[in-house]
Design a protein around this motif. Sequence first.
Motif, PDB file in Angstrom:
ATOM      1  N   GLU A  98       0.812  -1.216   0.000  1.00 51.97           N
ATOM      2  CA  GLU A  98       0.000   0.000   0.000  1.00 51.97           C
ATOM      3  C   GLU A  98       0.847   1.268   0.000  1.00 51.97           C
ATOM      4  O   GLU A  98       0.339   2.352  -0.282  1.00 51.97           O
ATOM      5  CB  GLU A  98      -0.980  -0.025   1.178  1.00 51.97           C
ATOM      6  CG  GLU A  98      -2.043  -1.107   1.008  1.00 51.97           C
ATOM      7  CD  GLU A  98      -3.104  -1.075   2.078  1.00 51.97           C
ATOM      8  OE1 GLU A  98      -3.024  -0.210   2.965  1.00 51.97           O
ATOM      9  OE2 GLU A  98      -4.018  -1.921   2.030  1.00 51.97           O
ATOM     10  N   ARG A  99       2.128   1.153   0.295  1.00 47.57           N
ATOM     11  CA  ARG A  99       3.031   2.294   0.165  1.00 47.57           C
ATOM     12  C   ARG A  99       3.795   2.237  -1.156  1.00 47.57           C
ATOM     13  O   ARG A  99       4.063   3.258  -1.783  1.00 47.57           O
ATOM     14  CB  ARG A  99       4.032   2.319   1.328  1.00 47.57           C
ATOM     15  CG  ARG A  99       5.004   3.487   1.283  1.00 47.57           C
ATOM     16  CD  ARG A  99       5.795   3.606   2.574  1.00 47.57           C
ATOM     17  NE  ARG A  99       6.676   2.477   2.815  1.00 47.57           N
ATOM     18  CZ  ARG A  99       7.946   2.413   2.364  1.00 47.57           C
ATOM     19  NH1 ARG A  99       8.443   3.409   1.662  1.00 47.57           N
ATOM     20  NH2 ARG A  99       8.682   1.374   2.629  1.00 47.57           N
ATOM     21  N   SER A 100       4.113   1.016  -1.575  1.00 42.95           N
ATOM     22  CA  SER A 100       4.967   0.851  -2.755  1.00 42.95           C
ATOM     23  C   SER A 100       4.256   1.216  -4.059  1.00 42.95           C
ATOM     24  O   SER A 100       4.830   1.883  -4.921  1.00 42.95           O
ATOM     25  CB  SER A 100       5.478  -0.590  -2.830  1.00 42.95           C
ATOM     26  OG  SER A 100       6.333  -0.872  -1.741  1.00 42.95           O
ATOM     27  N   LEU A 101       3.009   0.784  -4.219  1.00 44.62           N
ATOM     28  CA  LEU A 101       2.312   1.056  -5.476  1.00 44.62           C
ATOM     29  C   LEU A 101       2.097   2.555  -5.704  1.00 44.62           C
ATOM     30  O   LEU A 101       2.325   3.045  -6.813  1.00 44.62           O
ATOM     31  CB  LEU A 101       0.985   0.293  -5.548  1.00 44.62           C
ATOM     32  CG  LEU A 101       1.087  -1.241  -5.541  1.00 44.62           C
ATOM     33  CD1 LEU A 101      -0.276  -1.864  -5.835  1.00 44.62           C
ATOM     34  CD2 LEU A 101       2.127  -1.769  -6.523  1.00 44.62           C
ATOM     35  N   PRO A 102       1.672   3.336  -4.697  1.00 46.21           N
ATOM     36  CA  PRO A 102       1.551   4.783  -4.910  1.00 46.21           C
ATOM     37  C   PRO A 102       2.880   5.461  -5.260  1.00 46.21           C
ATOM     38  O   PRO A 102       2.900   6.430  -6.023  1.00 46.21           O
ATOM     39  CB  PRO A 102       1.001   5.291  -3.581  1.00 46.21           C
ATOM     40  CG  PRO A 102       0.252   4.138  -3.015  1.00 46.21           C
ATOM     41  CD  PRO A 102       1.067   2.943  -3.403  1.00 46.21           C
ATOM     42  N   ALA A 103       3.990   4.955  -4.712  1.00 48.97           N
ATOM     43  CA  ALA A 103       5.297   5.531  -5.052  1.00 48.97           C
ATOM     44  C   ALA A 103       5.595   5.348  -6.540  1.00 48.97           C
ATOM     45  O   ALA A 103       6.101   6.257  -7.210  1.00 48.97           O
ATOM     46  CB  ALA A 103       6.395   4.888  -4.207  1.00 48.97           C
ATOM     47  N   LEU A 104       5.246   4.177  -7.064  1.00 43.19           N
ATOM     48  CA  LEU A 104       5.453   3.923  -8.490  1.00 43.19           C
ATOM     49  C   LEU A 104       4.507   4.767  -9.338  1.00 43.19           C
ATOM     50  O   LEU A 104       4.910   5.322 -10.372  1.00 43.19           O
ATOM     51  CB  LEU A 104       5.257   2.433  -8.787  1.00 43.19           C
ATOM     52  CG  LEU A 104       5.440   1.999 -10.235  1.00 43.19           C
ATOM     53  CD1 LEU A 104       6.819   2.376 -10.775  1.00 43.19           C
ATOM     54  CD2 LEU A 104       5.203   0.497 -10.381  1.00 43.19           C
ATOM     55  N   GLU A 105       3.251   4.885  -8.909  1.00 45.74           N
ATOM     56  CA  GLU A 105       2.291   5.711  -9.644  1.00 45.74           C
ATOM     57  C   GLU A 105       2.765   7.157  -9.756  1.00 45.74           C
ATOM     58  O   GLU A 105       2.685   7.779 -10.832  1.00 45.74           O
ATOM     59  CB  GLU A 105       0.925   5.672  -8.977  1.00 45.74           C
ATOM     60  CG  GLU A 105      -0.139   6.481  -9.712  1.00 45.74           C
ATOM     61  CD  GLU A 105      -1.477   6.496  -9.000  1.00 45.74           C
ATOM     62  OE1 GLU A 105      -2.234   7.464  -9.182  1.00 45.74           O
ATOM     63  OE2 GLU A 105      -1.771   5.545  -8.241  1.00 45.74           O
ATOM     64  N   ALA A 106       3.312   7.691  -8.670  1.00 44.16           N
ATOM     65  CA  ALA A 106       3.819   9.064  -8.685  1.00 44.16           C
ATOM     66  C   ALA A 106       4.983   9.207  -9.674  1.00 44.16           C
ATOM     67  O   ALA A 106       5.071  10.204 -10.405  1.00 44.16           O
ATOM     68  CB  ALA A 106       4.260   9.467  -7.286  1.00 44.16           C
ATOM     69  N   ALA A 107       5.846   8.202  -9.719  1.00 49.06           N
ATOM     70  CA  ALA A 107       6.991   8.245 -10.633  1.00 49.06           C
ATOM     71  C   ALA A 107       6.543   8.182 -12.086  1.00 49.06           C
ATOM     72  O   ALA A 107       7.016   8.951 -12.939  1.00 49.06           O
ATOM     73  CB  ALA A 107       7.951   7.101 -10.314  1.00 49.06           C
ATOM     74  N   VAL A 108       5.623   7.282 -12.393  1.00 48.82           N
ATOM     75  CA  VAL A 108       5.126   7.156 -13.768  1.00 48.82           C
ATOM     76  C   VAL A 108       4.388   8.422 -14.186  1.00 48.82           C
ATOM     77  O   VAL A 108       4.570   8.917 -15.313  1.00 48.82           O
ATOM     78  CB  VAL A 108       4.212   5.919 -13.900  1.00 48.82           C
ATOM     79  CG1 VAL A 108       3.538   5.891 -15.267  1.00 48.82           C
ATOM     80  CG2 VAL A 108       5.014   4.635 -13.683  1.00 48.82           C
ATOM     81  N   THR A 109       3.572   8.968 -13.301  1.00 50.15           N
ATOM     82  CA  THR A 109       2.849  10.206 -13.608  1.00 50.15           C
ATOM     83  C   THR A 109       3.825  11.325 -13.952  1.00 50.15           C
ATOM     84  O   THR A 109       3.614  12.095 -14.903  1.00 50.15           O
ATOM     85  CB  THR A 109       1.970  10.622 -12.411  1.00 50.15           C
ATOM     86  OG1 THR A 109       1.045   9.566 -12.118  1.00 50.15           O
ATOM     87  CG2 THR A 109       1.199  11.891 -12.707  1.00 50.15           C
ATOM     88  N   LYS A 110       4.911  11.420 -13.210  1.00 54.26           N
ATOM     89  CA  LYS A 110       5.922  12.450 -13.439  1.00 54.26           C
ATOM     90  C   LYS A 110       6.558  12.295 -14.823  1.00 54.26           C
ATOM     91  O   LYS A 110       6.771  13.271 -15.546  1.00 54.26           O
ATOM     92  CB  LYS A 110       6.994  12.354 -12.345  1.00 54.26           C
ATOM     93  CG  LYS A 110       7.929  13.537 -12.264  1.00 54.26           C
ATOM     94  CD  LYS A 110       8.894  13.410 -11.080  1.00 54.26           C
ATOM     95  CE  LYS A 110       8.218  13.688  -9.763  1.00 54.26           C
ATOM     96  NZ  LYS A 110       9.221  13.799  -8.652  1.00 54.26           N
ATOM     97  N   VAL A 111       6.837  11.057 -15.214  1.00 53.79           N
ATOM     98  CA  VAL A 111       7.448  10.788 -16.527  1.00 53.79           C
ATOM     99  C   VAL A 111       6.489  11.170 -17.657  1.00 53.79           C
ATOM    100  O   VAL A 111       6.877  11.836 -18.629  1.00 53.79           O
ATOM    101  CB  VAL A 111       7.856   9.301 -16.634  1.00 53.79           C
ATOM    102  CG1 VAL A 111       8.236   8.944 -18.068  1.00 53.79           C
ATOM    103  CG2 VAL A 111       9.010   8.993 -15.678  1.00 53.79           C
ATOM    104  N   VAL A 112       5.224  10.742 -17.546  1.00 49.01           N
ATOM    105  CA  VAL A 112       4.250  11.024 -18.604  1.00 49.01           C
ATOM    106  C   VAL A 112       3.986  12.524 -18.702  1.00 49.01           C
ATOM    107  O   VAL A 112       3.873  13.081 -19.805  1.00 49.01           O
ATOM    108  CB  VAL A 112       2.940  10.244 -18.356  1.00 49.01           C
ATOM    109  CG1 VAL A 112       1.927  10.546 -19.457  1.00 49.01           C
ATOM    110  CG2 VAL A 112       3.214   8.745 -18.305  1.00 49.01           C
ATOM    111  N   ALA A 113       3.926  13.212 -17.553  1.00 45.85           N
ATOM    112  CA  ALA A 113       3.704  14.660 -17.558  1.00 45.85           C
ATOM    113  C   ALA A 113       4.847  15.404 -18.236  1.00 45.85           C
ATOM    114  O   ALA A 113       4.642  16.496 -18.781  1.00 45.85           O
ATOM    115  CB  ALA A 113       3.531  15.162 -16.123  1.00 45.85           C
ATOM    116  N   ALA A 114       6.033  14.809 -18.229  1.00 43.74           N
ATOM    117  CA  ALA A 114       7.191  15.421 -18.893  1.00 43.74           C
ATOM    118  C   ALA A 114       7.217  15.150 -20.395  1.00 43.74           C
ATOM    119  O   ALA A 114       8.116  15.621 -21.096  1.00 43.74           O
ATOM    120  CB  ALA A 114       8.481  14.920 -18.255  1.00 43.74           C
TER     121      ALA A 114
END
Length: 352
Positions: A98-114
């Motif tokens: 429950e901590r690990s999946l949101p950390a990955l989601e935040a990273a992927v979101t950052k990449v796509v937003a760039a």
Amino acid sequence: MTRYGAQFGPDITFLGVDRCDLDEPQSYADADVVILGAPFDGGTSHRPGTRFGPQAIRMTDYLPHDGSRPSLALRVDGLQDLRVVDAGDVEMYSGDIERSLPALEAAVTKVVAAGAIPIVLGGDHSIAFPDAKGCANVLGQGRVSMIHFDAHADTGNIEFGSLWGHGQPMRRLIESGALRGDRFLQIGLRGYWPPPETLDWMAEQSMRSYEMTEIVHRGLTECLTEAFAIATDECEGVFLSVDIDVCDPGHAPGTGTPEPGGLSARQLLDAVRRICLELPVCGVDVVEVSPPYDHADITAALANRVVLEALSAIARRRQDARDGTRWDPALPLLSGRAAAIPQGHLGHSHDH
């Protein structure tokens, strides 16, 4: 914050591409593709070990790690013709899903937003939820379709008392509204799971699942063509999720839930190439490589080539769009090369 690097072992990048740090936007501002590691196997229901998958996928290759891989098939170099950088692993403790999946989601979101395409190296398939949702966070809820290669549907509801695990991400994606059930295409299902009530739920969502019997009967090419038409309808991008167990265990033994009777390595590579050539792919993940169960690096090598095939095809698609050309798969390998073989030397040997 400095780049986190690798969660396990040495901090190597995918085949020697440049590093980037997600906390330093300028380090990936010009990137076409950002590689992310998701070393997580906390969602595994059977054999673990996929936390070591990202390291194996990055390094398993008999050629130098020089950041260059010219494709014989596509006449491009996916690592040179695209700007590909590696952000290292996302910190994912396998004891805390429950901590690990949101950390990955935040990273992927950052990449796509760039403006870059994330390619995520797993990890078990629970990471597909943050991967695809990270794309939808930027491109729009319900605006991303999914092409999902797998032996298993991964549409379970509650498994072992939990909503989260590698058998449930596709249900969670649809229930969250991030992805539409009627734009969800599954390729390669087979075997003895899920049960009838789960299949009923999938049918209610208008999912399209191509089981191996249908693929063998109709042919993979025809099934993919049909899936492509659905995937590109009313969607901004296509997410490609490849569970390596879509292949027969003879071609991919190093995985947690092997199921006999799958695709060949050749079929998977051809399909990934075609998807990334023909469709607006916005994200990719390659999951369920478990090195402790691998033999002679067979599975890790295949997963490495799945990533390279995707990169090469994305590069070819962009080159064709730029140059107004269209790649011809029937072209002989040496066609167009300056030094042609002199006439009379074809198939003849001469004693001197």
